[in-house]
Design a protein around this motif. Structure first.
Motif, PDB file in Angstrom:
ATOM      1  N   ALA A   1      -3.196  -2.644   4.970  1.00  0.00           N
ATOM      2  CA  ALA A   1      -3.647  -1.682   3.955  1.00  0.00           C
ATOM      3  C   ALA A   1      -4.481  -0.583   4.601  1.00  0.00           C
ATOM      4  O   ALA A   1      -4.312   0.600   4.307  1.00  0.00           O
ATOM      5  CB  ALA A   1      -4.450  -2.402   2.868  1.00  0.00           C
ATOM      6  N   HIS A   2      -5.370  -0.965   5.504  1.00  0.00           N
ATOM      7  CA  HIS A   2      -6.228   0.040   6.154  1.00  0.00           C
ATOM      8  C   HIS A   2      -5.386   1.059   6.921  1.00  0.00           C
ATOM      9  O   HIS A   2      -5.600   2.269   6.798  1.00  0.00           O
ATOM     10  CB  HIS A   2      -7.227  -0.624   7.098  1.00  0.00           C
ATOM     11  CG  HIS A   2      -7.982   0.378   7.915  1.00  0.00           C
ATOM     12  ND1 HIS A   2      -8.942   1.200   7.374  1.00  0.00           N
ATOM     13  CD2 HIS A   2      -7.880   0.730   9.227  1.00  0.00           C
ATOM     14  CE1 HIS A   2      -9.401   2.013   8.312  1.00  0.00           C
ATOM     15  NE2 HIS A   2      -8.779   1.754   9.447  1.00  0.00           N
ATOM     16  N   LEU A   3      -4.445   0.565   7.711  1.00  0.00           N
ATOM     17  CA  LEU A   3      -3.620   1.485   8.497  1.00  0.00           C
ATOM     18  C   LEU A   3      -2.776   2.372   7.577  1.00  0.00           C
ATOM     19  O   LEU A   3      -2.395   3.483   7.945  1.00  0.00           O
ATOM     20  CB  LEU A   3      -2.728   0.713   9.477  1.00  0.00           C
ATOM     21  CG  LEU A   3      -3.478  -0.081  10.559  1.00  0.00           C
ATOM     22  CD1 LEU A   3      -2.492  -0.739  11.512  1.00  0.00           C
ATOM     23  CD2 LEU A   3      -4.458   0.787  11.327  1.00  0.00           C
TER      24      LEU A   3
ATOM     25  N   ALA B   1      -5.612  -5.407   7.074  1.00  0.00           N
ATOM     26  CA  ALA B   1      -5.328  -4.576   8.245  1.00  0.00           C
ATOM     27  C   ALA B   1      -4.172  -3.625   7.931  1.00  0.00           C
ATOM     28  O   ALA B   1      -4.233  -2.427   8.218  1.00  0.00           O
ATOM     29  CB  ALA B   1      -4.998  -5.439   9.455  1.00  0.00           C
TER      30      ALA B   1
ATOM     31  N   LEU C   1     -10.114  -6.997  17.631  1.00  0.00           N
ATOM     32  CA  LEU C   1      -9.323  -6.491  18.760  1.00  0.00           C
ATOM     33  C   LEU C   1      -8.762  -5.106  18.468  1.00  0.00           C
ATOM     34  O   LEU C   1      -8.717  -4.243  19.348  1.00  0.00           O
ATOM     35  CB  LEU C   1      -8.185  -7.478  19.046  1.00  0.00           C
ATOM     36  CG  LEU C   1      -7.359  -7.255  20.311  1.00  0.00           C
ATOM     37  CD1 LEU C   1      -8.214  -7.406  21.559  1.00  0.00           C
ATOM     38  CD2 LEU C   1      -6.202  -8.257  20.357  1.00  0.00           C
ATOM     39  N   TYR C   2      -8.343  -4.901  17.235  1.00  0.00           N
ATOM     40  CA  TYR C   2      -7.685  -3.632  16.869  1.00  0.00           C
ATOM     41  C   TYR C   2      -8.596  -2.678  16.095  1.00  0.00           C
ATOM     42  O   TYR C   2      -8.124  -1.684  15.560  1.00  0.00           O
ATOM     43  CB  TYR C   2      -6.411  -3.908  16.062  1.00  0.00           C
ATOM     44  CG  TYR C   2      -5.214  -4.246  16.921  1.00  0.00           C
ATOM     45  CD1 TYR C   2      -4.479  -3.242  17.550  1.00  0.00           C
ATOM     46  CD2 TYR C   2      -4.827  -5.558  17.128  1.00  0.00           C
ATOM     47  CE1 TYR C   2      -3.387  -3.544  18.350  1.00  0.00           C
ATOM     48  CE2 TYR C   2      -3.732  -5.878  17.933  1.00  0.00           C
ATOM     49  CZ  TYR C   2      -3.014  -4.853  18.530  1.00  0.00           C
ATOM     50  OH  TYR C   2      -1.932  -5.152  19.320  1.00  0.00           O
ATOM     51  N   ARG C   3      -9.877  -3.008  16.045  1.00  0.00           N
ATOM     52  CA  ARG C   3     -10.856  -2.126  15.391  1.00  0.00           C
ATOM     53  C   ARG C   3     -10.432  -1.802  13.949  1.00  0.00           C
ATOM     54  O   ARG C   3     -10.193  -0.648  13.587  1.00  0.00           O
ATOM     55  CB  ARG C   3     -11.055  -0.837  16.196  1.00  0.00           C
ATOM     56  CG  ARG C   3     -11.517  -1.078  17.620  1.00  0.00           C
ATOM     57  CD  ARG C   3     -12.845  -1.834  17.698  1.00  0.00           C
ATOM     58  NE  ARG C   3     -13.949  -1.081  17.165  1.00  0.00           N
ATOM     59  CZ  ARG C   3     -14.841  -0.396  17.902  1.00  0.00           C
ATOM     60  NH1 ARG C   3     -14.726  -0.380  19.204  1.00  0.00           N
ATOM     61  NH2 ARG C   3     -15.844   0.226  17.346  1.00  0.00           N
ATOM     62  N   ILE C   4     -10.347  -2.866  13.156  1.00  0.00           N
ATOM     63  CA  ILE C   4      -9.989  -2.726  11.744  1.00  0.00           C
ATOM     64  C   ILE C   4     -11.237  -2.996  10.900  1.00  0.00           C
ATOM     65  O   ILE C   4     -11.854  -4.053  11.042  1.00  0.00           O
ATOM     66  CB  ILE C   4      -8.909  -3.765  11.347  1.00  0.00           C
ATOM     67  CG1 ILE C   4      -7.670  -3.657  12.241  1.00  0.00           C
ATOM     68  CG2 ILE C   4      -8.571  -3.649   9.868  1.00  0.00           C
ATOM     69  CD1 ILE C   4      -6.789  -2.469  12.011  1.00  0.00           C
ATOM     70  N   PRO C   5     -11.627  -2.080  10.034  1.00  0.00           N
ATOM     71  CA  PRO C   5     -12.752  -2.378   9.145  1.00  0.00           C
ATOM     72  C   PRO C   5     -12.342  -3.400   8.088  1.00  0.00           C
ATOM     73  O   PRO C   5     -11.268  -3.269   7.493  1.00  0.00           O
ATOM     74  CB  PRO C   5     -13.073  -1.023   8.505  1.00  0.00           C
ATOM     75  CG  PRO C   5     -11.818  -0.233   8.597  1.00  0.00           C
ATOM     76  CD  PRO C   5     -11.068  -0.727   9.791  1.00  0.00           C
TER      77      PRO C   5
ATOM     78  N   LEU D   1      -5.003   0.093  21.261  1.00  0.00           N
ATOM     79  CA  LEU D   1      -5.724   0.980  20.339  1.00  0.00           C
ATOM     80  C   LEU D   1      -4.996   2.311  20.163  1.00  0.00           C
ATOM     81  O   LEU D   1      -4.989   2.878  19.073  1.00  0.00           O
ATOM     82  CB  LEU D   1      -7.161   1.201  20.819  1.00  0.00           C
ATOM     83  CG  LEU D   1      -8.047  -0.035  20.736  1.00  0.00           C
ATOM     84  CD1 LEU D   1      -9.451   0.273  21.242  1.00  0.00           C
ATOM     85  CD2 LEU D   1      -8.117  -0.583  19.315  1.00  0.00           C
TER      86      LEU D   1
ATOM     87  N   SER E   1       0.814  -1.218   0.000  1.00  0.00           N
ATOM     88  CA  SER E   1       0.000   0.000   0.000  1.00  0.00           C
ATOM     89  C   SER E   1       0.846   1.265   0.000  1.00  0.00           C
ATOM     90  O   SER E   1       0.394   2.316  -0.448  1.00  0.00           O
ATOM     91  CB  SER E   1      -0.923   0.015   1.226  1.00  0.00           C
ATOM     92  OG  SER E   1      -1.784  -1.103   1.210  1.00  0.00           O
TER      93      SER E   1
ATOM     94  N   LEU F   1     -15.536   0.676  12.508  1.00  0.00           N
ATOM     95  CA  LEU F   1     -14.178   0.116  12.548  1.00  0.00           C
ATOM     96  C   LEU F   1     -14.230  -1.359  12.931  1.00  0.00           C
ATOM     97  O   LEU F   1     -13.551  -1.813  13.853  1.00  0.00           O
ATOM     98  CB  LEU F   1     -13.264   0.908  13.493  1.00  0.00           C
ATOM     99  CG  LEU F   1     -13.024   2.369  13.106  1.00  0.00           C
ATOM    100  CD1 LEU F   1     -12.159   3.067  14.154  1.00  0.00           C
ATOM    101  CD2 LEU F   1     -12.372   2.485  11.728  1.00  0.00           C
TER     102      LEU F   1
ATOM    103  N   LEU G   1      -7.264  -9.861  15.433  1.00  0.00           N
ATOM    104  CA  LEU G   1      -6.657  -8.711  14.761  1.00  0.00           C
ATOM    105  C   LEU G   1      -7.744  -7.686  14.431  1.00  0.00           C
ATOM    106  O   LEU G   1      -7.776  -6.602  14.991  1.00  0.00           O
ATOM    107  CB  LEU G   1      -5.893  -9.146  13.502  1.00  0.00           C
ATOM    108  CG  LEU G   1      -4.770  -8.208  13.027  1.00  0.00           C
ATOM    109  CD1 LEU G   1      -4.029  -8.777  11.853  1.00  0.00           C
ATOM    110  CD2 LEU G   1      -5.165  -6.798  12.756  1.00  0.00           C
TER     111      LEU G   1
END
Lengths: 199, 170
Positions: B62-64, B60, B91-95, A181, A65, B155, B88
Protein backbone atom coordinates in the motif's frame (compact mmCIF):
# COMPACT_ATOMS: atom_id res chain seq x y z
CA UNK A 1 3.64 -35.19 -11.88
CA UNK A 2 5.50 -33.86 -14.87
CA UNK A 3 6.71 -36.12 -17.63
CA UNK A 4 9.53 -35.81 -20.12
CA UNK A 5 11.65 -32.65 -20.17
CA UNK A 6 10.80 -30.43 -17.28
CA UNK A 7 10.34 -26.76 -18.09
CA UNK A 8 12.93 -24.32 -16.81
CA UNK A 9 11.69 -21.36 -14.79
CA UNK A 10 13.66 -19.09 -17.14
CA UNK A 11 11.71 -20.47 -20.11
CA UNK A 12 8.41 -19.84 -18.33
CA UNK A 13 9.51 -16.30 -17.44
CA UNK A 14 10.50 -15.68 -21.04
CA UNK A 15 7.03 -16.79 -22.16
CA UNK A 16 5.40 -14.33 -19.74
CA UNK A 17 7.90 -11.50 -20.12
CA UNK A 18 6.25 -9.57 -23.00
CA UNK A 19 3.01 -9.37 -21.02
CA UNK A 20 4.78 -8.10 -17.90
CA UNK A 21 5.61 -4.75 -19.53
CA UNK A 22 2.34 -3.21 -18.39
CA UNK A 23 2.03 -4.96 -15.02
CA UNK A 24 3.31 -4.18 -11.53
CA UNK A 25 5.46 -7.21 -10.78
CA UNK A 26 6.61 -8.44 -7.36
CA UNK A 27 9.05 -11.36 -7.33
CA UNK A 28 10.50 -13.47 -4.57
CA UNK A 29 14.23 -13.51 -3.97
CA UNK A 30 16.87 -15.77 -5.45
CA UNK A 31 16.57 -17.54 -8.77
CA UNK A 32 13.20 -16.02 -9.72
CA UNK A 33 14.42 -12.46 -9.19
CA UNK A 34 17.72 -13.06 -10.98
CA UNK A 35 16.14 -14.77 -13.97
CA UNK A 36 13.57 -12.01 -14.42
CA UNK A 37 16.32 -9.40 -14.08
CA UNK A 38 18.39 -11.23 -16.69
CA UNK A 39 15.53 -10.87 -19.20
CA UNK A 40 15.72 -7.11 -18.78
CA UNK A 41 14.98 -4.95 -15.77
CA UNK A 42 12.03 -2.58 -15.86
CA UNK A 43 10.90 0.09 -13.38
CA UNK A 44 7.71 -1.89 -12.78
CA UNK A 45 9.64 -4.90 -11.39
CA UNK A 46 10.21 -5.21 -7.63
CA UNK A 47 12.51 -7.92 -6.32
CA UNK A 48 11.62 -8.77 -2.71
CA UNK A 49 15.09 -9.85 -1.64
CA UNK A 50 14.06 -11.29 1.73
CA UNK A 51 10.97 -11.60 3.91
CA UNK A 52 10.11 -15.01 2.48
CA UNK A 53 6.40 -15.55 2.18
CA UNK A 54 5.37 -11.91 1.95
CA UNK A 55 5.48 -11.38 -1.82
CA UNK A 56 1.84 -12.41 -2.18
CA UNK A 57 0.85 -10.12 0.72
CA UNK A 58 2.68 -7.22 -0.93
CA UNK A 59 0.94 -7.95 -4.20
CA UNK A 60 -2.41 -7.94 -2.39
CA UNK A 61 -1.60 -4.58 -0.77
CA UNK A 62 -0.74 -3.08 -4.16
CA UNK A 63 -3.76 -4.63 -5.90
CA UNK A 64 -6.17 -3.28 -3.28
CA UNK A 65 -4.53 0.15 -3.35
CA UNK A 66 -4.34 0.52 -7.15
CA UNK A 67 -7.35 -1.25 -8.71
CA UNK A 68 -6.46 0.11 -12.16
CA UNK A 69 -3.05 -1.62 -12.10
CA UNK A 70 -2.60 -5.28 -13.04
CA UNK A 71 -0.42 -6.83 -10.34
CA UNK A 72 1.59 -10.01 -10.93
CA UNK A 73 3.26 -11.83 -8.04
CA UNK A 74 6.00 -14.27 -9.01
CA UNK A 75 6.03 -16.57 -5.99
CA UNK A 76 7.63 -19.93 -5.28
CA UNK A 77 6.55 -23.12 -3.56
CA UNK A 78 8.91 -22.62 -0.63
CA UNK A 79 7.74 -19.02 -0.18
CA UNK A 80 3.99 -19.59 -0.34
CA UNK A 81 4.33 -22.58 1.99
CA UNK A 82 5.65 -20.11 4.58
CA UNK A 83 2.51 -17.99 4.30
CA UNK A 84 -0.37 -20.29 3.33
CA UNK A 85 -2.82 -18.03 5.14
CA UNK A 86 -2.14 -15.50 2.39
CA UNK A 87 -4.10 -17.71 -0.02
CA UNK A 88 -7.14 -17.32 2.22
CA UNK A 89 -6.66 -13.55 2.58
CA UNK A 90 -6.24 -13.10 -1.18
CA UNK A 91 -9.34 -15.25 -1.72
CA UNK A 92 -11.35 -13.27 0.86
CA UNK A 93 -10.78 -9.98 -1.00
CA UNK A 94 -10.20 -11.57 -4.45
CA UNK A 95 -8.97 -8.46 -6.25
CA UNK A 96 -9.68 -8.91 -9.94
CA UNK A 97 -6.37 -7.25 -10.83
CA UNK A 98 -4.08 -9.77 -9.08
CA UNK A 99 -2.38 -12.75 -10.71
CA UNK A 100 -0.48 -15.02 -8.34
CA UNK A 101 2.06 -17.12 -10.21
CA UNK A 102 3.79 -19.84 -8.18
CA UNK A 103 6.89 -21.42 -9.67
CA UNK A 104 6.86 -24.87 -8.15
CA UNK A 105 10.22 -26.63 -8.37
CA UNK A 106 9.39 -28.82 -5.36
CA UNK A 107 12.55 -27.61 -3.67
CA UNK A 108 14.31 -24.96 -1.65
CA UNK A 109 16.83 -24.36 -4.40
CA UNK A 110 18.66 -21.16 -3.62
CA UNK A 111 20.30 -22.50 -0.45
CA UNK A 112 22.94 -24.41 -2.42
CA UNK A 113 21.65 -27.93 -2.02
CA UNK A 114 18.26 -29.17 -3.08
CA UNK A 115 15.91 -29.71 -0.15
CA UNK A 116 12.55 -31.08 -1.23
CA UNK A 117 9.54 -29.01 -0.15
CA UNK A 118 6.16 -30.52 0.68
CA UNK A 119 5.02 -30.06 -2.94
CA UNK A 120 7.57 -32.80 -3.72
CA UNK A 121 5.88 -35.10 -1.24
CA UNK A 122 2.32 -34.66 -2.44
CA UNK A 123 1.05 -31.23 -1.38
CA UNK A 124 -0.66 -29.29 -4.18
CA UNK A 125 -0.50 -25.48 -4.22
CA UNK A 126 -3.26 -25.25 -6.84
CA UNK A 127 -5.57 -27.47 -4.80
CA UNK A 128 -4.83 -25.45 -1.68
CA UNK A 129 -5.52 -22.20 -3.55
CA UNK A 130 -8.81 -23.60 -4.79
CA UNK A 131 -9.74 -24.85 -1.33
CA UNK A 132 -8.85 -21.41 0.05
CA UNK A 133 -11.43 -19.90 -2.28
CA UNK A 134 -9.22 -18.46 -5.02
CA UNK A 135 -11.70 -18.30 -7.92
CA UNK A 136 -9.26 -19.44 -10.62
CA UNK A 137 -6.39 -21.84 -10.03
CA UNK A 138 -4.58 -24.05 -12.45
CA UNK A 139 -1.30 -25.94 -12.88
CA UNK A 140 0.80 -25.96 -16.06
CA UNK A 141 3.95 -27.90 -16.90
CA UNK A 142 4.86 -26.79 -20.43
CA UNK A 143 6.11 -23.48 -21.77
CA UNK A 144 3.22 -23.19 -24.21
CA UNK A 145 0.76 -24.11 -21.47
CA UNK A 146 2.30 -21.43 -19.27
CA UNK A 147 2.12 -18.74 -21.97
CA UNK A 148 -1.50 -19.57 -22.68
CA UNK A 149 -2.60 -19.84 -19.04
CA UNK A 150 -0.94 -16.53 -18.19
CA UNK A 151 -2.66 -14.74 -21.08
CA UNK A 152 -5.97 -16.28 -20.04
CA UNK A 153 -5.40 -15.07 -16.49
CA UNK A 154 -4.72 -11.53 -17.77
CA UNK A 155 -7.89 -11.62 -19.84
CA UNK A 156 -10.03 -13.17 -17.10
CA UNK A 157 -9.82 -10.16 -14.75
CA UNK A 158 -10.32 -12.52 -11.84
CA UNK A 159 -7.94 -13.48 -9.04
CA UNK A 160 -5.88 -16.38 -10.34
CA UNK A 161 -3.28 -18.67 -8.82
CA UNK A 162 -1.20 -20.12 -11.64
CA UNK A 163 1.13 -22.90 -10.55
CA UNK A 164 4.00 -23.42 -12.99
CA UNK A 165 5.87 -26.69 -12.50
CA UNK A 166 9.56 -26.07 -13.21
CA UNK A 167 12.87 -27.87 -12.85
CA UNK A 168 14.86 -27.44 -9.66
CA UNK A 169 17.51 -25.51 -11.51
CA UNK A 170 18.69 -21.96 -11.02
CA UNK A 171 20.67 -19.44 -13.04
CA UNK A 172 24.46 -19.52 -13.43
CA UNK A 173 24.66 -16.46 -11.21
CA UNK A 174 22.33 -14.53 -8.96
CA UNK A 175 23.61 -11.10 -9.87
CA UNK A 176 21.18 -8.16 -9.80
CA UNK A 177 22.76 -4.79 -10.46
CA UNK A 178 19.98 -2.76 -8.88
CA UNK A 179 20.33 -1.95 -5.20
CA UNK A 180 17.35 -2.95 -3.06
CA UNK A 181 16.58 0.65 -2.11
CA UNK A 182 17.07 1.89 -5.66
CA UNK A 183 14.60 -0.78 -6.75
CA UNK A 184 12.17 0.16 -3.97
CA UNK A 185 12.07 3.88 -4.81
CA UNK A 186 11.96 3.26 -8.54
CA UNK A 187 9.01 0.87 -8.07
CA UNK A 188 7.21 3.35 -5.80
CA UNK A 189 7.70 6.07 -8.42
CA UNK A 190 6.26 3.73 -11.05
CA UNK A 191 3.19 2.90 -8.94
CA UNK A 192 2.50 6.55 -8.14
CA UNK A 193 3.36 7.93 -11.59
CA UNK A 194 -0.17 9.25 -12.28
CA UNK A 195 -0.24 11.08 -8.99
CA UNK A 196 3.17 12.62 -9.68
CA UNK A 197 1.99 13.85 -13.06
CA UNK A 198 -1.19 15.25 -11.56
CA UNK A 199 0.75 16.91 -8.71
CA UNK B 1 -18.16 -5.87 26.87
CA UNK B 2 -15.99 -3.49 28.83
CA UNK B 3 -13.83 -2.47 25.89
CA UNK B 4 -14.17 1.30 25.58
CA UNK B 5 -16.30 2.27 22.60
CA UNK B 6 -15.68 5.94 23.23
CA UNK B 7 -11.92 5.63 23.20
CA UNK B 8 -11.97 3.23 20.25
CA UNK B 9 -13.83 5.95 18.33
CA UNK B 10 -11.24 8.54 19.36
CA UNK B 11 -8.44 6.29 18.10
CA UNK B 12 -10.28 5.58 14.85
CA UNK B 13 -10.97 9.26 14.23
CA UNK B 14 -7.30 10.03 14.85
CA UNK B 15 -6.26 7.47 12.22
CA UNK B 16 -8.70 8.86 9.68
CA UNK B 17 -7.59 12.43 10.38
CA UNK B 18 -4.06 11.30 9.48
CA UNK B 19 -5.23 10.12 6.07
CA UNK B 20 -5.14 6.40 6.83
CA UNK B 21 -7.13 4.64 4.11
CA UNK B 22 -6.17 0.99 4.53
CA UNK B 23 -6.30 -0.88 7.82
CA UNK B 24 -5.16 -4.45 8.36
CA UNK B 25 -6.19 -6.37 11.43
CA UNK B 26 -6.34 -9.69 13.12
CA UNK B 27 -9.23 -9.24 15.53
CA UNK B 28 -8.78 -9.53 19.26
CA UNK B 29 -10.94 -8.45 22.20
CA UNK B 30 -9.50 -4.95 22.70
CA UNK B 31 -9.72 -4.22 18.97
CA UNK B 32 -13.34 -5.25 18.42
CA UNK B 33 -14.81 -1.74 18.26
CA UNK B 34 -11.99 -0.51 16.03
CA UNK B 35 -12.67 -3.35 13.59
CA UNK B 36 -16.40 -2.58 13.65
CA UNK B 37 -15.70 1.08 12.87
CA UNK B 38 -13.42 0.13 9.97
CA UNK B 39 -16.02 -2.30 8.61
CA UNK B 40 -18.64 0.44 8.56
CA UNK B 41 -16.32 3.00 6.93
CA UNK B 42 -16.85 3.24 3.16
CA UNK B 43 -13.71 5.39 2.84
CA UNK B 44 -11.39 2.79 4.34
CA UNK B 45 -10.22 -0.58 3.05
CA UNK B 46 -10.23 -3.13 5.86
CA UNK B 47 -8.07 -6.21 5.36
CA UNK B 48 -8.76 -9.05 7.77
CA UNK B 49 -5.69 -11.24 8.07
CA UNK B 50 -5.07 -14.91 8.79
CA UNK B 51 -1.82 -14.00 10.57
CA UNK B 52 -0.42 -10.62 11.50
CA UNK B 53 2.79 -10.84 9.46
CA UNK B 54 0.73 -10.67 6.26
CA UNK B 55 -0.15 -7.13 7.30
CA UNK B 56 3.49 -6.04 6.97
CA UNK B 57 3.46 -7.09 3.31
CA UNK B 58 0.06 -5.51 2.68
CA UNK B 59 1.10 -2.21 4.28
CA UNK B 60 4.37 -2.25 2.33
CA UNK B 61 2.47 -2.73 -0.92
CA UNK B 62 0.00 0.00 0.00
CA UNK B 63 2.79 2.43 0.88
CA UNK B 64 4.61 1.90 -2.40
CA UNK B 65 1.26 2.38 -4.16
CA UNK B 66 0.73 5.71 -2.40
CA UNK B 67 -1.81 4.70 0.24
CA UNK B 68 -1.40 5.40 3.97
CA UNK B 69 -2.15 2.39 6.12
CA UNK B 70 -2.30 1.31 9.74
CA UNK B 71 -1.98 -2.11 11.34
CA UNK B 72 -4.07 -3.21 14.32
CA UNK B 73 -2.69 -6.16 16.24
CA UNK B 74 -2.25 -7.66 19.66
CA UNK B 75 1.26 -7.72 21.09
CA UNK B 76 1.36 -11.44 20.35
CA UNK B 77 0.71 -10.48 16.74
CA UNK B 78 3.81 -8.33 16.91
CA UNK B 79 5.70 -11.43 18.02
CA UNK B 80 4.30 -13.26 15.00
CA UNK B 81 5.43 -10.49 12.62
CA UNK B 82 9.08 -10.06 13.48
CA UNK B 83 10.73 -11.20 10.27
CA UNK B 84 8.43 -9.06 8.18
CA UNK B 85 9.24 -6.01 10.29
CA UNK B 86 12.99 -6.59 10.03
CA UNK B 87 13.36 -8.11 6.56
CA UNK B 88 10.76 -6.08 4.73
CA UNK B 89 9.85 -2.88 6.55
CA UNK B 90 13.26 -2.05 7.97
CA UNK B 91 15.36 -3.48 5.15
CA UNK B 92 13.34 -1.63 2.52
CA UNK B 93 12.65 1.52 4.54
CA UNK B 94 8.87 1.16 4.68
CA UNK B 95 6.94 3.31 7.16
CA UNK B 96 4.53 1.24 9.25
CA UNK B 97 2.04 2.61 11.73
CA UNK B 98 1.47 -0.28 14.14
CA UNK B 99 -1.21 0.00 16.83
CA UNK B 100 -0.52 -2.80 19.27
CA UNK B 101 -2.78 -3.78 22.15
CA UNK B 102 -0.53 -4.23 25.15
CA UNK B 103 -1.96 -7.30 26.79
CA UNK B 104 -0.35 -8.92 29.79
CA UNK B 105 0.43 -5.82 31.85
CA UNK B 106 -0.72 -4.89 35.38
CA UNK B 107 -4.37 -5.85 35.77
CA UNK B 108 -4.18 -8.72 33.29
CA UNK B 109 -6.39 -11.59 34.41
CA UNK B 110 -5.58 -14.08 31.66
CA UNK B 111 -2.49 -16.17 32.41
CA UNK B 112 -1.86 -16.81 28.70
CA UNK B 113 -1.33 -13.10 28.01
CA UNK B 114 1.28 -12.50 30.65
CA UNK B 115 4.50 -13.65 28.99
CA UNK B 116 3.91 -11.50 25.91
CA UNK B 117 3.20 -8.48 28.07
CA UNK B 118 6.58 -8.78 29.71
CA UNK B 119 8.63 -8.75 26.51
CA UNK B 120 6.76 -6.31 24.26
CA UNK B 121 8.53 -3.05 25.10
CA UNK B 122 11.97 -4.62 25.38
CA UNK B 123 11.41 -6.25 22.03
CA UNK B 124 10.45 -2.95 20.37
CA UNK B 125 13.60 -1.38 21.83
CA UNK B 126 15.71 -4.24 20.49
CA UNK B 127 14.11 -3.80 17.07
CA UNK B 128 14.79 -0.02 17.27
CA UNK B 129 11.09 0.62 16.69
CA UNK B 130 10.18 3.95 18.30
CA UNK B 131 7.05 3.60 20.43
CA UNK B 132 4.72 5.61 22.63
CA UNK B 133 1.90 4.52 24.91
CA UNK B 134 -1.70 5.51 24.34
CA UNK B 135 -3.10 5.69 27.85
CA UNK B 136 -5.58 8.57 27.92
CA UNK B 137 -8.04 9.90 25.34
CA UNK B 138 -6.64 13.42 25.55
CA UNK B 139 -3.30 12.59 23.95
CA UNK B 140 -4.46 10.05 21.38
CA UNK B 141 -4.87 12.39 18.39
CA UNK B 142 -1.53 14.08 18.88
CA UNK B 143 0.44 10.87 19.47
CA UNK B 144 -1.11 9.13 16.47
CA UNK B 145 -0.32 12.12 14.28
CA UNK B 146 3.23 12.39 15.58
CA UNK B 147 3.85 8.66 15.21
CA UNK B 148 2.79 8.78 11.58
CA UNK B 149 4.88 11.87 10.94
CA UNK B 150 7.98 10.16 12.31
CA UNK B 151 7.28 6.95 10.37
CA UNK B 152 7.01 8.89 7.12
CA UNK B 153 10.07 11.03 7.82
CA UNK B 154 12.26 8.11 8.89
CA UNK B 155 10.71 5.59 6.49
CA UNK B 156 10.64 3.09 9.34
CA UNK B 157 8.08 1.24 11.47
CA UNK B 158 6.74 2.95 14.58
CA UNK B 159 4.43 1.57 17.26
CA UNK B 160 1.68 2.90 19.48
CA UNK B 161 0.84 0.71 22.47
CA UNK B 162 -2.85 0.55 23.26
CA UNK B 163 -2.89 0.38 27.07
CA UNK B 164 -5.44 -1.05 29.48
CA UNK B 165 -6.30 2.40 30.92
CA UNK B 166 -7.44 3.51 27.46
CA UNK B 167 -9.02 0.35 26.09
CA UNK B 168 -10.70 -1.27 29.08
CA UNK B 169 -13.49 -0.03 31.34
CA UNK B 170 -13.61 -2.18 34.48
Amino acid sequence: MTQGKVMLRSEALEAMYPNLASCAVVTIMGATASELYALGHRPNFFYLEHAMGLASSMGLGIALSRPEETVVVLDGDGSILMNLGSLTTMARYRPSNLIHVVFDNEALLSVGRTFTTATGTGSSIAAMAEAAGVPRSTTVDTVEGCRQAFQEALAARELTTLVVKVAAQGPANYHIDVHMLENRFEFQRYLTRDRLKAG
Amino acid sequence: MPVSETNSQIIYTALKDCGVRLISVLPETWLVHLVTLAEADADATLVRLAKEEEGIGISAGAHLAGISSAMLMQNHGLLASLNGIVSLAQLYRIPLLMLISLRGGFGEEHPWQTEGGMVTEALLETLRVPFERLQAPGHVAQRVREAQTLANAALRPVALLLCRELMWED
